[in-house]
Design an enzyme around this catalytic site. Structure first.
Site, mmCIF file in Angstrom:
data_model
loop_
_atom_site.group_PDB
_atom_site.id
_atom_site.type_symbol
_atom_site.label_atom_id
_atom_site.label_comp_id
_atom_site.label_asym_id
_atom_site.label_seq_id
_atom_site.Cartn_x
_atom_site.Cartn_y
_atom_site.Cartn_z
ATOM 1 N N LYS A 170 0.846 -1.208 0.000
ATOM 2 C CA LYS A 170 0.000 0.000 0.000
ATOM 3 C C LYS A 170 0.881 1.258 0.000
ATOM 4 C CE LYS A 170 -3.724 -2.443 2.325
ATOM 5 N NZ LYS A 170 -4.338 -2.849 3.584
ATOM 6 N N GLN B 80 -4.215 -1.097 9.793
ATOM 7 C CA GLN B 80 -4.126 -2.438 9.211
ATOM 8 C C GLN B 80 -4.716 -3.476 10.172
ATOM 9 O OE1 GLN B 80 -3.060 -3.196 6.078
ATOM 10 N NE2 GLN B 80 -3.647 -5.319 6.472
ATOM 11 N N ASP C 259 -10.492 3.489 4.162
ATOM 12 C CA ASP C 259 -10.887 2.076 4.099
ATOM 13 C C ASP C 259 -12.417 1.941 4.106
ATOM 14 O OD1 ASP C 259 -9.182 -0.015 3.730
ATOM 15 O OD2 ASP C 259 -8.764 -0.374 5.850
#
Ligand code: NAP
Length: 284
Positions: free
Chosen positions: A54, A98, A121
């Site tokens: 990412k 994460q 997200d």
């Protein structure tokens, strides 16, 4: 029949090129450079790999990297303080925590600290609410990537019967909302669904997101249907999905491979969300 493969790598590369253009335009117009803060707790090897890719993709598209790595024994208080600091930092357009977090941490409480405008997200309760109400907001990356793939291959959504296998907050539920917003008729199946194949065989578009290797065989698919495989399983022979590829590619009209289907779309949509979040701060 042999299915047309839906090439997520190529579609993701196009999305990433579009993101790079948007980043450059934003920097030119407003001197704002979008920035992504990835927050990683602990030493899980798979999480390290995901976060590294990412960050690399973020820098490659011209954005700034604001990574924070916290030790495995980090307290909830310190994790939330790190999220709050990123939330207050004007150089950070998007924040990604994460998952999974180490078991002593409360991931729902941590994610709730992310302001909706930086929730790239798309996993906070606020973002989920905006999606379910059809209001503007940042959408979860994997579901948004599935819709982007369907659109790129000109698979009609309005009026189509979509059957989703899986109802998680990460994939199945938000995907159902996104497709409802596109006027599809949506059926969501789960582990308690009886006679799964009777439902899936009705699908114009069948989306497997159950996390069960090889769950979907030829008997689950109406000939000519579009089949999207969200599942990812690591095996000694490599990656595979929830769909039995060898069986289903002889029946389906379109099919995503694993790897190279939905997977590459997830990071592409994360980048797209980050530049969208940066735009929103400029136009505020
Ligand atoms: P999850 O949270 O474990 O949810 C799985 C869902 O599937 C649940 O709703 C579960 O039902 C349902 N299910 C399980 N077994 C079933 C069965 N035999 N028949 C019907 N439904 C069944 O998983 P997730 O996070 O949504 O992820 C699903 C898969 O997608 C995993 O393989 C994951 O690795 C992959 N994934 C891929 C990406 C990507 O970028 N490609 C991103 C995210 C996830 P209940 O609700 O009744 O338990």
């Amino acid at each position: 029949m042999t299915a047309t493969l839906m090439d997520g790598k190529t579609v993701a590369a196009r999305v990433r090129a579009d993101v790079a253009t948007r980043v450059a335009e934003l920097a030119e117009q407003s001197a704002v450079r979008p920035g992504l803060a990835t927050i990683l707790v602990g030493d899980d090897p798979a999480s390290h790999v995901y976060v590294a890719s990412k960050r690399k993709a973020c820098v490659a598209s011209g954005m700034t990297d604001h990574h924070r790595h916290l030790p495995a024994e980090t307290t909830q208080h310190d994790l939330e303080a790190t999220i709050d600091e990123a939330a207050d930092d004007p150089a950070v357009s998007g924040i990604l925590v994460q998952l999974p977090l180490p078991p002593h941490l409360d991931s729902d409480a941590a994610i709730a600290r992310i302001p909706a405008g930086k929730d790239v997200d798309g996993l906070t309760t606020v973002s989920a609410g905006l999606l379910s109400r059809g209001q503007i907001g940042l959408r979860p990356c994997t579901p948004a990537g599935v819709v982007e793939l369907l659109d790129t291959y000109s698979i009609p959504l309005a009026g189509a019967h979509v059957v989703i296998v899986g109802r998680s907050a990460l994939v199945g539920r938000p995907l159902g909302q996104l497709l409802l917003a596109r006027d599809a008729t949506v059926t969501i199946c789960h582990s308690k669904t009886q006679r799964l194949a009777e439902h899936t065989r009705q699908a114009d578009i069948l989306i497997a997101a159950a996390g069960v290797r090889g769950l979907i065989g030829a008997e689950h698919v109406r000939p000519g249907a579009t089949v999207i495989d969200v599942g990812i399983h690591r095996t000694p022979e490599g990656l595979c999905g929830d769909v039995d590829f060898d069986q289903v590619h002889r029946v389906a009209g379109h099919l995503t491979p694993v790897p190279g289907g939905v997977g590459p779309m997830t990071i592409a949509m994360l980048l797209s969300n980050t530049v969208t979040a940066a735009h929103a701060t400029v136009s505020r």
